[in-house]
Design an enzyme around this catalytic site. Structure first.
Site, PDB file in Angstrom:
ATOM      1  N   LYS A   1      27.186  14.066 -59.767  1.00 51.28           N
ATOM      2  CA  LYS A   1      26.454  12.827 -60.007  1.00 51.28           C
ATOM      3  C   LYS A   1      26.266  12.004 -58.733  1.00 51.28           C
ATOM      4  CE  LYS A   1      25.303  13.055 -64.289  1.00 51.28           C
ATOM      5  NZ  LYS A   1      23.857  13.218 -64.606  1.00 51.28           N
TER       6      LYS A   1
ATOM      7  N   TYR B   1      31.911  16.775 -62.286  1.00 49.53           N
ATOM      8  CA  TYR B   1      30.872  15.867 -62.754  1.00 49.53           C
ATOM      9  C   TYR B   1      30.647  14.740 -61.743  1.00 49.53           C
ATOM     10  CZ  TYR B   1      28.503  12.793 -66.181  1.00 49.53           C
ATOM     11  OH  TYR B   1      27.622  11.982 -66.851  1.00 49.53           O
TER      12      TYR B   1
END
Length: 309
Positions: A171, A167
């Site tokens: 991101k 993640y």
């Protein structure tokens, strides 16, 4: 209903729940026609369900707004084109693309599987690329200006969350993609910015119902106040501003939106430099790097700790 986004058409991915739903509903309340995109999968990306996107459309229409549901998967390169086509076919234009869709498969780096890595990268990073590419083709052909690309990053990427390597990588990758689009698409009237949100959603921490029942009245009120502060609805207003025609002055930036705070992040910049006049030796590096870089790093760490306290 207001008219900050009157005569504008928006796509919001991941808009069936949470932050995406709040953004879609507020954009519609401000006059935009909205494509509510959501595959309807679980937090970890499994399954599909048309109901969440349809429900958001129903709420928008009940409030007097205009919206249509789309259920395509942003991680599917070809299907992503259909998301853009939905806006063009239904409303004849596309002014705003807001990439919110995301999933979680948390694991420490030493325990993470290839499938867990690939799934999160596919939805967040590839998904943002997919929709942005097809939107940019349209914007480049039209060149009418005031187009808005709004991507979603996370503090997990900006700070490097230890339990979310997939993640975090996706991101922070989205930040780089946002910068690239800001530099590439400005000539066609497109601004590209990223939002780093903070809100209580199914992808974040919430108080379990059994724990909530154990709280006394004061604790319950404090929890309710905290829940109100961290509502996804508080992320939507700065996004609506970025989506408006009045935000053309801001491009290539990361904006934080968490609770009652809206923040502007700095872009990476050089803070120290060692300049030589001839090729470096290993001895040079062992001497110079600690002398020049270490004080700067320790100073930054002290500032960060002070900000968190």
């Amino acid at each position: 209903m207001a008219d900050r986004l009157k005569d504008r058409v928006a796509i919001v991915t991941g808009a069936g729940r949470g932050i995406g739903a709040s953004i879609a509903k507020l954009m519609a309340a401000e006059g935009a026609a909205v494509v509510v995109n959501d595959l309807g999968g679980s937090v970890d990306g499994e399954g599909a369900d048309d109901a969440p996107a349809r429900e958001v459309v129903r709420e928008i229409e009940a409030a007097g707004g205009t919206a249509v549901a789309n259920f395509d998967d942003v991680s599917d390169y070809d299907a992503s084109e259909q998301i853009i086509r939905t806006a063009l076919n239904e409303y004849g234009q596309l002014d705003i693309l807001c990439n919110v869709a995301g999933i979680l498969r948390d694991r420490m780096i030493f325990n993470m599987t290839e499938a867990e890595w690939d799934a999160v990268i596919a939805v967040h990073l590839k998904g943002t690329f997919n929709t942005s590419k097809y939107a940019s083709i349209y914007w480049r052909s039209e060149r009418k200006g005031d187009y808005r690309l709004i991507n979603f990053t996370s503090v997990s990427g900006l700070s490097g969350s230890p339990g979310q390597p997939n993640y975090a990588a996706a991101k922070l990758g989205i930040v780089g993609l946002t910068y690239s689009c800001a530099n590439a698409l400005g000539r066609y009237g497109v601004t590209s910015n990223a939002i780093s949100p903070g809100a209580a959603t199914r992808m974040g921490d919430t108080i379990p119902p059994d724990r909530r029942r154990q709280l006394d009245a004061a604790q319950q009120r404090a929890a309710e106040d905290r829940a109100r502060e961290m509502s996804p609805d508080n992320v939507a207003p700065p996004v609506v501003y970025l989506a408006s025609t009045e935000s053309g002055w801001i491009n290539g930036q990361v904006i934080g939106a968490s609770g009652y705070q809206v923040s502007l992040f700095n872009t990476p910049e050089m803070i120290r430099q060692i300049q030589g006049r001839e090729p470096w030796t290993v001895d040079d590096m062992f001497q110079r790097m600690p002398a020049v870089f270490r004080p700067a790093i320790e100073g930054l760490n002290f500032y960060q700790r002070a900000q968190q306290s």
